[in-house]
Motif scaffolding. Structure first.
Motif, PDB file in Angstrom:
ATOM      1  N   GLU A  80      11.011  -1.265   7.141  1.00 60.02           N
ATOM      2  CA  GLU A  80      11.122  -0.346   8.273  1.00 60.02           C
ATOM      3  C   GLU A  80      10.016  -0.099   8.993  1.00 60.02           C
ATOM      4  OE1 GLU A  80      13.290   3.122   6.631  1.00 60.02           O
ATOM      5  OE2 GLU A  80      15.272   2.145   7.011  1.00 60.02           O
ATOM      6  N   GLY A  81       9.064  -1.215   9.222  1.00 60.51           N
ATOM      7  CA  GLY A  81       7.815  -1.109   9.762  1.00 60.51           C
ATOM      8  C   GLY A  81       6.938  -1.547   8.760  1.00 60.51           C
ATOM      9  N   PRO A  82       5.647  -1.440   9.061  1.00 56.07           N
ATOM     10  CA  PRO A  82       4.496  -1.774   8.096  1.00 56.07           C
ATOM     11  C   PRO A  82       4.129  -1.215   6.994  1.00 56.07           C
ATOM     12  CG  PRO A  82       3.523  -1.213  10.232  1.00 56.07           C
ATOM     13  CD  PRO A  82       5.126  -1.144  10.395  1.00 56.07           C
ATOM     14  N   ASP A  83       4.771   0.136   7.077  1.00 59.26           N
ATOM     15  CA  ASP A  83       4.287   1.287   6.092  1.00 59.26           C
ATOM     16  C   ASP A  83       5.651   1.854   5.558  1.00 59.26           C
ATOM     17  OD1 ASP A  83       1.581   0.563   6.248  1.00 59.26           O
ATOM     18  OD2 ASP A  83       1.341   1.807   7.913  1.00 59.26           O
ATOM     19  N   ARG A  84       6.687   1.483   5.936  1.00 53.87           N
ATOM     20  CA  ARG A  84       7.948   2.241   5.630  1.00 53.87           C
ATOM     21  C   ARG A  84       9.036   1.065   4.988  1.00 53.87           C
ATOM     22  NH1 ARG A  84       8.859   7.534   8.010  1.00 53.87           N
ATOM     23  NH2 ARG A  84       6.842   8.212   8.858  1.00 53.87           N
ATOM     24  N   ALA A  85       9.597   1.270   3.952  1.00 53.81           N
ATOM     25  CA  ALA A  85      10.571   0.406   3.325  1.00 53.81           C
ATOM     26  C   ALA A  85      11.908   1.224   2.775  1.00 53.81           C
ATOM     27  CB  ALA A  85      10.000  -0.503   2.417  1.00 53.81           C
ATOM     28  N   VAL A 101      25.975   3.978 -18.070  1.00 59.04           N
ATOM     29  CA  VAL A 101      25.941   4.562 -17.043  1.00 59.04           C
ATOM     30  C   VAL A 101      25.168   3.879 -15.862  1.00 59.04           C
ATOM     31  CG1 VAL A 101      25.269   6.687 -15.726  1.00 59.04           C
ATOM     32  CG2 VAL A 101      25.930   6.786 -18.160  1.00 59.04           C
ATOM     33  N   ARG A 102      25.779   3.698 -14.536  1.00 62.17           N
ATOM     34  CA  ARG A 102      25.199   2.970 -13.431  1.00 62.17           C
ATOM     35  C   ARG A 102      24.666   4.080 -12.507  1.00 62.17           C
ATOM     36  NH1 ARG A 102      26.777  -2.363 -13.268  1.00 62.17           N
ATOM     37  NH2 ARG A 102      28.682  -2.654 -14.452  1.00 62.17           N
ATOM     38  N   HIS A 103      23.155   3.996 -12.455  1.00 60.63           N
ATOM     39  CA  HIS A 103      22.646   4.852 -11.363  1.00 60.63           C
ATOM     40  C   HIS A 103      22.533   4.122 -10.328  1.00 60.63           C
ATOM     41  CE1 HIS A 103      19.485   7.803 -10.251  1.00 60.63           C
ATOM     42  NE2 HIS A 103      18.836   6.907  -9.519  1.00 60.63           N
ATOM     43  N   ARG A 104      23.145   4.393  -9.070  1.00 56.75           N
ATOM     44  CA  ARG A 104      22.947   3.630  -7.825  1.00 56.75           C
ATOM     45  C   ARG A 104      21.933   4.509  -6.800  1.00 56.75           C
ATOM     46  NH1 ARG A 104      28.117   3.272  -9.558  1.00 56.75           N
ATOM     47  NH2 ARG A 104      28.980   1.259  -9.591  1.00 56.75           N
ATOM     48  N   GLU A 105      21.310   3.988  -6.253  1.00 54.13           N
ATOM     49  CA  GLU A 105      20.272   4.793  -5.529  1.00 54.13           C
ATOM     50  C   GLU A 105      19.577   3.895  -4.307  1.00 54.13           C
ATOM     51  OE1 GLU A 105      15.711   6.953  -6.007  1.00 54.13           O
ATOM     52  OE2 GLU A 105      17.391   7.257  -7.510  1.00 54.13           O
ATOM     53  N   THR A 106      19.493   4.647  -3.087  1.00 51.74           N
ATOM     54  CA  THR A 106      18.910   3.937  -1.994  1.00 51.74           C
ATOM     55  C   THR A 106      17.277   4.868  -1.803  1.00 51.74           C
ATOM     56  OG1 THR A 106      20.966   3.421  -0.908  1.00 51.74           O
ATOM     57  CG2 THR A 106      18.829   3.419   0.375  1.00 51.74           C
ATOM     58  N   SER A 107      16.309   4.193  -2.064  1.00 49.62           N
ATOM     59  CA  SER A 107      14.947   4.912  -2.272  1.00 49.62           C
ATOM     60  C   SER A 107      14.349   4.566  -0.877  1.00 49.62           C
ATOM     61  CB  SER A 107      14.006   4.304  -3.594  1.00 49.62           C
ATOM     62  OG  SER A 107      14.873   4.753  -4.733  1.00 49.62           O
ATOM     63  N   ARG A 108      13.419   5.380  -0.590  1.00 51.24           N
ATOM     64  CA  ARG A 108      12.544   5.206   0.551  1.00 51.24           C
ATOM     65  C   ARG A 108      11.063   5.372  -0.058  1.00 51.24           C
ATOM     66  NH1 ARG A 108      12.676   9.525   5.005  1.00 51.24           N
ATOM     67  NH2 ARG A 108      12.657  11.043   3.247  1.00 51.24           N
ATOM     68  N   PHE A 109      10.412   4.315   0.468  1.00 46.48           N
ATOM     69  CA  PHE A 109       9.022   4.193   0.103  1.00 46.48           C
ATOM     70  C   PHE A 109       8.217   4.169   1.530  1.00 46.48           C
ATOM     71  CE2 PHE A 109      11.663   2.333  -3.104  1.00 46.48           C
ATOM     72  CZ  PHE A 109      10.867   2.398  -4.215  1.00 46.48           C
ATOM     73  N   ARG A 110       6.916   4.792   1.158  1.00 41.33           N
ATOM     74  CA  ARG A 110       5.750   4.709   2.274  1.00 41.33           C
ATOM     75  C   ARG A 110       4.597   4.094   1.675  1.00 41.33           C
ATOM     76  NH1 ARG A 110       9.803   5.911   4.225  1.00 41.33           N
ATOM     77  NH2 ARG A 110      10.125   7.629   5.703  1.00 41.33           N
ATOM     78  N   ARG A 111       3.892   3.420   2.634  1.00 40.11           N
ATOM     79  CA  ARG A 111       2.356   2.820   2.368  1.00 40.11           C
ATOM     80  C   ARG A 111       1.433   3.727   2.733  1.00 40.11           C
ATOM     81  NH1 ARG A 111       1.747  -3.392   2.945  1.00 40.11           N
ATOM     82  NH2 ARG A 111       2.273  -2.775   5.027  1.00 40.11           N
ATOM     83  N   ASP A 113      -2.800   4.129   2.890  1.00 41.93           N
ATOM     84  CA  ASP A 113      -4.128   3.337   2.418  1.00 41.93           C
ATOM     85  C   ASP A 113      -4.190   2.054   1.966  1.00 41.93           C
ATOM     86  OD1 ASP A 113      -5.468   5.277   3.973  1.00 41.93           O
ATOM     87  OD2 ASP A 113      -5.635   6.347   2.251  1.00 41.93           O
ATOM     88  N   GLY A 114      -2.640   1.314   2.038  1.00 35.74           N
ATOM     89  CA  GLY A 114      -2.605  -0.044   1.585  1.00 35.74           C
ATOM     90  C   GLY A 114      -1.706   0.058   0.217  1.00 35.74           C
ATOM     91  N   ARG A 115      -1.236   1.231  -0.269  1.00 36.96           N
ATOM     92  CA  ARG A 115      -0.704   1.296  -1.615  1.00 36.96           C
ATOM     93  C   ARG A 115       0.692   2.182  -1.178  1.00 36.96           C
ATOM     94  NH1 ARG A 115      -2.058   1.565  -6.762  1.00 36.96           N
ATOM     95  NH2 ARG A 115      -4.091   0.870  -6.335  1.00 36.96           N
ATOM     96  N   TRP A 116       1.563   1.250  -1.761  1.00 35.19           N
ATOM     97  CA  TRP A 116       2.977   1.787  -1.912  1.00 35.19           C
ATOM     98  C   TRP A 116       3.232   2.841  -2.567  1.00 35.19           C
ATOM     99  CZ3 TRP A 116       6.272   0.692   1.991  1.00 35.19           C
ATOM    100  CH2 TRP A 116       6.034  -0.571   2.745  1.00 35.19           C
ATOM    101  N   PHE A 117       4.156   3.917  -2.380  1.00 31.56           N
ATOM    102  CA  PHE A 117       4.408   5.089  -2.940  1.00 31.56           C
ATOM    103  C   PHE A 117       6.109   5.256  -2.855  1.00 31.56           C
ATOM    104  CE2 PHE A 117       0.049   5.886  -2.318  1.00 31.56           C
ATOM    105  CZ  PHE A 117      -0.439   6.456  -3.317  1.00 31.56           C
ATOM    106  N   TYR A 118       6.793   5.744  -3.979  1.00 32.19           N
ATOM    107  CA  TYR A 118       8.043   5.930  -4.039  1.00 32.19           C
ATOM    108  C   TYR A 118       8.065   7.690  -3.259  1.00 32.19           C
ATOM    109  CZ  TYR A 118      12.485   8.209  -5.615  1.00 32.19           C
ATOM    110  OH  TYR A 118      13.662   8.918  -5.713  1.00 32.19           O
ATOM    111  N   LEU A 119       8.868   7.681  -2.086  1.00 32.21           N
ATOM    112  CA  LEU A 119       9.008   8.755  -1.300  1.00 32.21           C
ATOM    113  C   LEU A 119      10.239   9.791  -1.949  1.00 32.21           C
ATOM    114  CD1 LEU A 119       7.802  10.649   1.086  1.00 32.21           C
ATOM    115  CD2 LEU A 119       9.548   9.489   2.511  1.00 32.21           C
ATOM    116  N   ASP A 120      11.535   9.434  -1.847  1.00 33.93           N
ATOM    117  CA  ASP A 120      12.325   9.876  -2.356  1.00 33.93           C
ATOM    118  C   ASP A 120      13.678   9.022  -2.306  1.00 33.93           C
ATOM    119  OD1 ASP A 120      13.344   9.895   0.439  1.00 33.93           O
ATOM    120  OD2 ASP A 120      12.848  11.846   0.853  1.00 33.93           O
ATOM    121  N   GLY A 121      14.898   9.702  -2.965  1.00 26.65           N
ATOM    122  CA  GLY A 121      16.011   8.760  -2.946  1.00 26.65           C
ATOM    123  C   GLY A 121      17.064   9.353  -2.883  1.00 26.65           C
TER     124      GLY A 121
END
Length: 126
Positions: A80-85, A101-111, A113-121
């Motif tokens: 969703e741009g260079p620093d969001r996915a 059990v099936r855990h279904r999730e849509t997770s948001r990530f942010r980059r 300083d060049g490093r990706w991080f899990y934001l929330d889901g």
């Protein structure tokens, strides 16, 4: 012979998620998400915290005892741009002798300083 990576890529752990667990930078949010799944499988709570965005990171990650992770399927990965996915996935697990059990999730990530991080889901419990 090296063990297969828990994330399900078919690659060896040593060349898949292990470098990220050692501190290498993920190429994209999907790679980070896969490495986080492998961290759950391997009980690497420190890595889970380190790969969590500082704005939403909990104080501790409580890994549930007796969980057996059964597999991961990445359904969608969208930049969703260079620093969001966004990464949508299904992770299967079993607690003790219970049903899978099936855990279904849509997770948001942010980059940052060049490093990706899990934001929330957003978990799909339906």
């Amino acid at each position: 012979m090296d063990l297969p990576c828990p994330c399900g890529t078919g690659r060896a752990y040593a060349t898949c998620c292990h470098p990220l667990h050692r501190g290498d930078v993920a190429d994209d949010a999907a790679a980070l998400m896969r490495s986080r799944y492998s961290a759950y499988v391997l009980g690497l709570d420190g890595y889970l915290l380190d790969s969590w965005h500082p704005d939403t990171r909990p104080a501790v990650v409580a890994l549930e005892a007796g969980v057996r992770w059964l597999g991961l399927e990445v359904k969608r990965h969208e930049a969703e741009g260079p620093d969001r996915a966004v990464v949508a996935f299904v992770a299967r697990y079993r607690v003790g002798g219970g049903r899978a059990v099936r855990h279904r999730e849509t997770s948001r990530f942010r980059r940052v300083d060049g490093r990706w991080f899990y934001l929330d889901g957003e978990v799909d419990i339906g």
